[in-house]
Design an enzyme around this catalytic site. Structure first.
Site, PDB file in Angstrom:
ATOM      1  N   PHE A 121      -0.815  46.525  31.957  1.00 44.20           N
ATOM      2  CA  PHE A 121      -1.343  47.536  31.043  1.00 44.20           C
ATOM      3  C   PHE A 121      -1.862  46.823  29.801  1.00 44.20           C
ATOM      4  CE2 PHE A 121      -0.720  50.784  27.714  1.00 44.20           C
ATOM      5  CZ  PHE A 121      -1.321  51.890  28.304  1.00 44.20           C
ATOM      6  N   ALA A 122      -3.176  46.813  29.601  1.00 41.24           N
ATOM      7  CA  ALA A 122      -3.777  46.013  28.533  1.00 41.24           C
ATOM      8  C   ALA A 122      -4.408  46.923  27.482  1.00 41.24           C
ATOM      9  CB  ALA A 122      -4.812  45.059  29.119  1.00 41.24           C
ATOM     10  N   THR A 144      -3.050  46.798  23.700  1.00 39.89           N
ATOM     11  CA  THR A 144      -2.959  46.208  22.359  1.00 39.89           C
ATOM     12  C   THR A 144      -3.947  45.057  22.190  1.00 39.89           C
ATOM     13  OG1 THR A 144      -0.641  46.828  22.196  1.00 39.89           O
ATOM     14  CG2 THR A 144      -1.389  45.065  20.750  1.00 39.89           C
ATOM     15  N   PRO A 177      -5.519  41.935  19.187  1.00 43.10           N
ATOM     16  CA  PRO A 177      -5.149  41.188  17.979  1.00 43.10           C
ATOM     17  C   PRO A 177      -5.368  41.987  16.707  1.00 43.10           C
ATOM     18  CG  PRO A 177      -6.399  39.796  19.465  1.00 43.10           C
ATOM     19  CD  PRO A 177      -6.461  41.186  20.038  1.00 43.10           C
ATOM     20  N   GLY A 179      -1.644  46.997  17.108  1.00 43.91           N
ATOM     21  CA  GLY A 179      -1.100  47.715  18.242  1.00 43.91           C
ATOM     22  C   GLY A 179      -0.516  49.065  17.883  1.00 43.91           C
ATOM     23  N   ARG A 189      42.417  40.310  20.356  1.00 38.87           N
ATOM     24  CA  ARG A 189      42.328  39.157  19.462  1.00 38.87           C
ATOM     25  C   ARG A 189      43.267  39.342  18.275  1.00 38.87           C
ATOM     26  NH1 ARG A 189      40.578  33.921  19.944  1.00 38.87           N
ATOM     27  NH2 ARG A 189      39.519  33.196  18.070  1.00 38.87           N
ATOM     28  N   HIS A 244      33.425  39.962  17.049  1.00 36.09           N
ATOM     29  CA  HIS A 244      33.752  38.836  17.925  1.00 36.09           C
ATOM     30  C   HIS A 244      33.861  37.518  17.157  1.00 36.09           C
ATOM     31  CE1 HIS A 244      32.874  41.421  21.412  1.00 36.09           C
ATOM     32  NE2 HIS A 244      33.471  40.504  22.135  1.00 36.09           N
ATOM     33  N   GLY A 245      33.217  37.414  16.009  1.00 34.69           N
ATOM     34  CA  GLY A 245      33.256  36.158  15.274  1.00 34.69           C
ATOM     35  C   GLY A 245      32.421  35.096  15.969  1.00 34.69           C
ATOM     36  N   GLU A 303       6.752  49.734  22.186  1.00 32.08           N
ATOM     37  CA  GLU A 303       6.522  51.159  22.445  1.00 32.08           C
ATOM     38  C   GLU A 303       6.343  51.957  21.150  1.00 32.08           C
ATOM     39  OE1 GLU A 303       6.025  52.560  25.408  1.00 32.08           O
ATOM     40  OE2 GLU A 303       6.377  50.691  26.490  1.00 32.08           O
TER      41      GLU A 303
END
Lengths: 186, 388
Positions: B128-129, B131, B133, B136, B273, B343-344, B368
């Site tokens: 699917f083209a 966008t 430069p 977008g 933990r 989680h660190g 999107e």
């Protein structure tokens, strides 16, 4: 501090205004380096081919190879690229162990004796690896000999013109100026 | 709004969840942390399983041989299918099959024979083209690729950027400006064979994702037959726009799936933990992060299912889809960020999928349609037509 007052003073892509031009890719002959030109004062250098200097496998201590993520190429003494590989997230010592493993595996072939290598650090190792394989196919018609067992890229790329007819290693610092190569084992 | 699942939906959700946890996740242990594909033998085996389950070609309408899922059930599946390491951008590694480009369902019968049906059979790939430069977020005005009629053919010139899969595609759906109208009424959609002279994939565009890169295309005097115009000349943007709205619901659902998995990991870690003599879960700072995660998750689930249910009822859902995309992509980013904090050190490593989701979710706030465009869409409805 950049002149624009921000913390980043390097190249910054500026979006093209809708009413003006479009980006143009140009290539310095033989350099393998494309500069993506966006309208505005900034350019984004985009290296499609791997352009880092070649290193002699015998001259480089393994510890000097970074234990980081990235991509690399192995070439033989004649400059033929034999293998394109990457150091991914499961590699215990990044490029250091990935290059060593590849040298051992590639070196087992009768026609494939790696003599030099070069690498590029990147977190985007998978997309960069596939890009290098596609560029190799574009330049030479096939993947390197040691990639021919399942590494064929599914995509195809037609990078900017100016590519060498075959990917070859540039002379390394260990070569004599007249082009004769130093002899000796690893 | 009733969020209760029907018996059938509950069964589908549980089946999908089991498939992800028992078949997909174990295979990822041996793959690169950024991998985008399974080993071919595993892929073939799992595709066979999905076919047996009756879900292959999940997005294909029933009249074309697909399972014909409603939007709500599809969204519920998307939430489950993304709950593994590669799940955000490659849910279940594509083992549920693709639907091709949705716009091709509106194609002529001849075009369907050439492009749609071979795609559904897995023989062709499309991309699917849209966008460029030049931008977008506002493609209707940004498109500078030009198409000029030359006899029965059209000649296309221009460039496209951030196009996924163009290097592997057999054909591309290319949007070009074909009149002097600077807006949406001057754009035509063309089905373009990628082996047409003048069509080039110039480079890979590297992003935060290590796999599934985008590409840059160049079109130089590309000749395409009038028979390859999709829909009406100068009415192509409506085709593109329809896709953009519909796509936002499963896109948002994928974000939510990653957030749910990250929250699950954060809770497990917080319960086990220990620091300073007690588990993390006993500390208020961590408790609040877990609660904030849950709020983001439930907000996203509500918005996604509201949009999906309105779509299933045949009601206008553009605003709801925009809200779902905005809330889910931004909320999931916060959830993963907090989960990494809980989680660190290990949360920063490639040992866990959190760092991959963190990178990929950043892209979801742009892909999107960026968050700002979603707000713009909602503002138009809230403020009325004069601001459109």
């Amino acid at each position: 501090m950049g002149s624009r007052g921000g913390a980043w003073s390097g190249p910054v892509p500026v979006p093209v205004a809708a009413s003006t031009g479009r980006p143009r890719a140009t290539n310095k002959e033989g350099s393998g380096r494309v500069r993506l030109r966006l309208d505005g004062p900034w350019e984004v250098p985009v290296s499609v081919r791997l352009t880092k200097p070649w290193l002699d496998l015998q001259a480089v201590e393994p510890e000097a190879i970074p234990a980081q993520l990235g991509v690399f190429e192995l070439a033989d003494a004649d400059g033929e690229v034999l293998y394109v590989g990457y150091a991914g997230g499961r590699e215990p010592f990044g490029l250091r162990s990935a290059v060593a493993t590849a040298v051992e595996a590639v070196g087992g072939g009768a026609d494939t004796t790696p003599a030099r290598f070069r690498y590029e650090l990147t977190h985007g190792y998978l997309s960069r690896w596939e890009e290098l394989l596609m560029v190799h196919v574009h330049d030479s018609g096939s993947v390197p000999i040691a990639n021919q067992d399942g590494d064929e890229p599914r995509g195809r790329l037609n990078p900017a013109t100016g590519a060498p007819s075959r990917p070859r290693a540039e002379p390394t610092p260990s070569e004599n100026p007249d082009g004769r190569r130093n002899k000796g084992g690893m | 709004m009733d969020l209760t699942l029907s018996d059938e939906q509950q069964m589908i959700v549980e089946t999908t969840r089991r498939f992800v946890s028992q078949e997909i996740a174990p295979l990822e242990v041996d793959l690169d942390p950024d991998a985008g594909a399974l080993k071919p033998a595993d892929q073939d085996r799992l595709v066979g399983m999905v076919r047996d389950m009756g879900f292959y070609g999940i997005d294909i309408p029933a009249e074309f041989g697909g399972p014909g899922l409603d939007v709500t059930t599809r969204a519920l599946m998307a939430i489950e299918m993304s709950q593994h390491r590669a799940g955000l951008y490659n849910p279940c590694y594509g083992t549920f099959g693709g639907a091709g480009l949705a716009q091709l369902y509106e194609a002529t019968e001849e075009q369907k024979e050439r492009y749609l049906y071979p795609t559904l059979r897995g023989e062709l790939r499309g991309c699917f083209a849209l966008t460029e430069p030049s931008g977008g977020s506002d493609p209707a005005r940004a498109i500078q690729t030009r198409g000029f009629q030359d006899g029965d053919d059209w000649i296309l010139n221009g460039a496209k950027l951030y196009i996924s899969g163009a290097d592997k595609a057999d054909y591309a759906l290319v949007f070009a400006r074909t009149s002097d109208d600077p807006g949406r009424n001057g754009v035509t959609a063309f089905i373009l064979d990628t082996n047409t002279p003048g069509f080039s994939v110039r480079r890979v565009v590297h992003t935060l994702r290590s796999t599934h890169y985008a590409t840059e295309l160049q079109l130089e005097d590309v000749r395409v037959s009038s028979g390859n115009v999709l829909g009406e000349v100068n009415k192509g943007f409506a085709i593109a726009n329809d896709r953009l709205s519909r796509q936002r619901i499963p896109y948002a659902a994928g974000c939510l799936g990653a957030a749910i998995k990250a929250q699950e990991m954060a809770i497990d870690w917080a319960r086990s933990r220990e620091t300073f003599g007690s588990v993390l879960a006993a500390k208020q700072a961590v408790q609040w992060m877990i609660v904030d995660n849950e709020i983001d998750i439930r907000q996203a689930r509500w918005c996604i299912l509201e949009a999906a249910q309105k779509a299933d009822r045949g009601e206008e859902f553009r605003t709801e889809a925009a809200m779902a995309k905005l809330v889910a992509s931004e909320g999931a980013g916060r959830v993963v960020d907090r989960s990494m904090q809980i989680h660190g050190g290990i949360g920063m490593t490639k040992d866990l999928p959190l760092e991959r989701w963190y990178r990929e979710l950043r892209i979801r706030r742009i892909g999107e349609g960026p968050s700002e465009v979603q707000r713009l869409i909602m503002a138009r409805e809230l403020l009325g037509g004069s601001y459109k």
